[in-house]
Design an enzyme around this catalytic site. Sequence first.
Site, PDB file in Angstrom:
ATOM      1  N   CYS A 365       1.004  -1.219   0.024  1.00 35.12           N
ATOM      2  CA  CYS A 365       0.018   0.014   0.066  1.00 35.12           C
ATOM      3  C   CYS A 365       0.943   1.126   0.054  1.00 35.12           C
ATOM      4  O   CYS A 365       0.229   2.067   0.388  1.00 35.12           O
ATOM      5  CB  CYS A 365      -1.090  -0.089   1.297  1.00 35.12           C
ATOM      6  N   ARG A 485       8.836  -9.558  -6.302  1.00 30.04           N
ATOM      7  CA  ARG A 485       9.811  -8.668  -5.408  1.00 30.04           C
ATOM      8  C   ARG A 485      11.243  -8.242  -6.072  1.00 30.04           C
ATOM      9  O   ARG A 485      11.887  -9.220  -6.747  1.00 30.04           O
ATOM     10  CB  ARG A 485       9.660  -9.172  -4.083  1.00 30.04           C
TER      11      ARG A 485
HETATM   12  N1  LIG Z   1      -1.892   5.207  -7.374  1.00 32.35           N
HETATM   13  C1  LIG Z   1      -0.821   5.004  -6.345  1.00 32.35           C
HETATM   14  N2  LIG Z   1      -0.002   3.829  -6.458  1.00 32.35           N
HETATM   15  C2  LIG Z   1       0.941   3.729  -5.399  1.00 32.35           C
HETATM   16  C3  LIG Z   1       1.535   4.935  -4.756  1.00 32.35           C
HETATM   17  N3  LIG Z   1       2.577   4.492  -3.823  1.00 32.35           N
HETATM   18  C4  LIG Z   1       2.612   3.157  -4.010  1.00 32.35           C
HETATM   19  N4  LIG Z   1       1.746   2.951  -5.000  1.00 32.35           N
HETATM   20  C5  LIG Z   1       1.678   1.446  -5.788  1.00 32.35           C
HETATM   21  O1  LIG Z   1       1.290   0.607  -4.686  1.00 32.35           O
HETATM   22  C6  LIG Z   1       2.082  -0.854  -4.804  1.00 32.35           C
HETATM   23  C7  LIG Z   1       2.579  -1.139  -3.566  1.00 32.35           C
HETATM   24  O2  LIG Z   1       3.649  -0.216  -2.975  1.00 32.35           O
HETATM   25  P1  LIG Z   1       5.018  -0.058  -2.244  1.00 32.35           P
HETATM   26  O3  LIG Z   1       5.495   0.961  -1.947  1.00 32.35           O
HETATM   27  O4  LIG Z   1       5.753  -1.205  -2.691  1.00 32.35           O
HETATM   28  O5  LIG Z   1       4.188  -0.702  -0.936  1.00 32.35           O
HETATM   29  P2  LIG Z   1       4.828  -1.469   0.391  1.00 32.35           P
HETATM   30  O6  LIG Z   1       4.485  -3.038   0.308  1.00 32.35           O
HETATM   31  O7  LIG Z   1       3.707  -0.854   1.589  1.00 32.35           O
HETATM   32  O8  LIG Z   1       5.960  -1.113   0.686  1.00 32.35           O
HETATM   33  C8  LIG Z   1       3.049  -0.512  -5.973  1.00 32.35           C
HETATM   34  O9  LIG Z   1       2.749  -1.282  -7.219  1.00 32.35           O
HETATM   35  C9  LIG Z   1       3.064   0.851  -6.177  1.00 32.35           C
HETATM   36  O10 LIG Z   1       3.303   1.378  -7.535  1.00 32.35           O
HETATM   37  C10 LIG Z   1       0.686   6.072  -4.627  1.00 32.35           C
HETATM   38  O11 LIG Z   1       0.991   7.199  -4.381  1.00 32.35           O
HETATM   39  N5  LIG Z   1      -0.181   6.288  -5.610  1.00 32.35           N
HETATM   40  C1  LIG Z   2       7.370  -8.413   2.870  1.00 30.19           C
HETATM   41  C2  LIG Z   2       6.137  -7.819   2.708  1.00 30.19           C
HETATM   42  O1  LIG Z   2       6.176  -6.625   2.978  1.00 30.19           O
HETATM   43  P1  LIG Z   2       5.301  -5.435   2.288  1.00 30.19           P
HETATM   44  O2  LIG Z   2       4.661  -5.540   1.260  1.00 30.19           O
HETATM   45  O3  LIG Z   2       4.604  -4.609   3.562  1.00 30.19           O
HETATM   46  O4  LIG Z   2       6.458  -4.590   1.723  1.00 30.19           O
HETATM   47  C3  LIG Z   2       5.158  -8.872   2.744  1.00 30.19           C
HETATM   48  O5  LIG Z   2       3.845  -8.441   2.897  1.00 30.19           O
HETATM   49  O6  LIG Z   2       5.434 -10.075   2.815  1.00 30.19           O
HETATM   50 MN   LIG Z   3       7.401  -2.556   0.825  1.00 28.03          MN
END
Ligand SMILES: Nc1nc2c(ncn2[C@@H]2O[C@H](COP(=O)(O)OP(=O)(O)O)[C@@H](O)[C@H]2O)c(=O)[nH]1
Ligand SMILES: C=C(OP(=O)(O)O)C(=O)O
Ligand SMILES: [Mn+2]
Length: 714
Positions: A365, A485
């Site tokens: 997210c 990933r």
């Molecule tokens: N629309 C939109 N998508 C986003 C934003 N930030 C992250 N994403 C998308 O959400 C997904 C997960 O983002 P990530 O930063 O890797 O999430 P994490 O797992 O919480 O670290 C990816 O496909 C990003 O491109 C944003 O500000 N807007």
């Molecule tokens: C490593 C993870 O972290 P995140 O998607 O929060 O980056 C996971 O959910 O397995």
């Molecule tokens: Mn992440």
Amino acid sequence: MLFLRPSASARLVSALATKTYPSATASSVRAARTLHTSSVWTTGKGTTHFRSPFLASQVRLLGAISKPLARQTLFASHSSPISASATFHQHSHAEEAAIHDSAPTTHMKLIDWVRAQQSLLEPDNVHWCDGSQEEYDSLVGDLVDKGVMIPLDSKLRPGSYLTRTDPADVARSESSTFICSEKEIDAGPTNNWVDPNQMRTELEKSFRGSMRGRTMYVIPFSMGPIGSPLARIGVQVTDSPFVVINMRIMTRIGQPVLDVLGDDKEFVPCVHSVGKPLEPGDKDSLWPCNIAQRKVVHFPESREIWSFGSGYGGNSLLGKKCLALRIASVMARDEGSLAEHMLILGLTSPAGKKYYVAAAFPSACGKTNLAMLQPTLPGWKVQVVGDDINWMKFNPNDSRLYAINPEAGFFGVAPGTSGKTNPNAMETIQKNTVFTNVALTEDGDVWWEGMTKKRPDGKVVNWKGEVWGPSMGDKGTPLAHPNSRFTVSLDQCPAKDPAWNDPNGVPISAIIFGGRRETTVPLVFQTKDWNHGVLVGATVASEKTAAADGSDIGQLRFDPFAMLPFAGYNMGDYFGHWLSMPSRVNDPSQLPKIFHVNWFRKDTNGSFMWPGFGDNSRVLKWIVDRLEKPEDKNLFTSTPIGYVPTASSLDLSGIEKDVGGGVMEKLLKVDAKSYLSEVGKARDYFKQFGDRFPAKLTKELDDLEDRLKKNQGV
Ligand SMILES: Nc1nc2c(ncn2[C@@H]2O[C@H](COP(=O)(O)OP(=O)(O)O)[C@@H](O)[C@H]2O)c(=O)[nH]1
Ligand SMILES: C=C(OP(=O)(O)O)C(=O)O
Ligand SMILES: [Mn+2]
């Protein structure tokens, strides 16, 4: 690098097992260790060369350590193998010396524990990881030879590899994750619980002999800068060299960790097996796993982790979600600190003032993206301390929360990462990166949906290893798995914060909660005070992503504090722990201010209304404005849910067109009716916590409901 090749002699085993011997003295152990640190250990593929004949004989002797002894004691009692270790001190001087010599540590409990695992798991070899580059290169070399890791083009992506997992082992498995506290109520209604004795019986069945035909790697690792007062040490045994490679990137491993562990410091024991023993003549698969018996088990009281059957990141890199969140959250509860699913970023304003901000969003997210953000607002700078996990502790001198990132690398979501959305990530993964389940291009590079607008030309192989055909990609199924990933060292990130490695941590000024919400939740709001902030954390809800397996992707679920899959104890108690923070400091006014964001609100066509990514700096700027000018009434409107920016208080220079025509009003809209329905759902959700649900939080919810009914400000 140290390989032990047990060439066990049955006669010796039975002879040793029946006698009782005094244990070695610390000085004899140290003397023996001195001897051995001066020896050279080298390892060729599959063979072990001992340059010291004495050492070789000692190692052969070690091969005879008492399997029968360990076998009887491991799961026989309710206690952990660690506490059961007292029963292992029954060896001859020679045998003790051999065991201690061959381990690169004088930590008796650790040595006993490793030996107990060796007896249970019955690996062919034991390898203590020293964390060196040579060791890494040698493990990678083996996996390349076996075809498990595919080297990418050495010019386009030097030092980088692609690995494809079993198609059934692509995400965290929440249904197979267990918190086995002694009492069910202590795991709480949101965790899977099995009686710990019953679980130990099941584990015994699964793990017994599960490393046959494989090497058991022993990985001492530090979560947090080595030696930091905020760091914690774990030791993971695993039969997956791929896990070792990833642990070396994601944590700090090897000899320096053992040095800090000394003779008697505490460590969290972590046992991992892919669950596929190899009998002689068996051919190994590229991604051995055992999905039918997969389980990720935590014993919070004895602080143990047992993971079986999966090689996927969150299930198998046990320092990450298992130790740094599930077990550490229990430790934090007991110590009065916090272990959270939060990024940590350093934010510098054009005036040169620096703030540290933490943010909790559910998996996939936007944590990694926000942590590495390149602001579109001129003069602002964002630097990354961490992108996933945050351990915070109060400093009694200034009443501030200091945070460390316990990790040393990123395990980031690939899809959606591009030069436009996250240029810092793209630069970080330019070299020395391990990619999992992305697509492979004809020129030997990686690709995923969102990296470029169009699929690359030429032959493209999808994450399952199939050559692209018209039914895939473009409109068909994605070429990269949605939870594919990259694993890469934080040190390589051009936007790393100068304090990312600071053993004392960084002081946090603001905490942000957020989730994926198509509707209802505005772009940003500030909570009115700490307790209201805790309610907002407790009511985080998000549309489910591919980071966890299951068929309900996209469905809205409550994910309190983004910790639903990660809290190691009753979530009701966890809320209470958060509520207790103000009483733990001299000056509660120094507590971080609490905000909530939502980058994912959609219009009626289903498109995101907010441009997101680098433009999220505009929201960060508003947060800093609120910190610096709390009295400035021009910055906010007081609404029933909290302080929402006035449209004019957000710096939208350069994106006026994108968010014009009423879009901004929609993004900031608070609809009392929709929120009242949220309150109703939260009330239902909280019922499951029974009397573990804090009364203070019920009051916060009642107050919110009153405000919404009257539709007035906070
Ligand atoms: N629309 C939109 N998508 C986003 C934003 N930030 C992250 N994403 C998308 O959400 C997904 C997960 O983002 P990530 O930063 O890797 O999430 P994490 O797992 O919480 O670290 C990816 O496909 C990003 O491109 C944003 O500000 N807007
Ligand atoms: C490593 C993870 O972290 P995140 O998607 O929060 O980056 C996971 O959910 O397995
Ligand atoms: Mn992440």
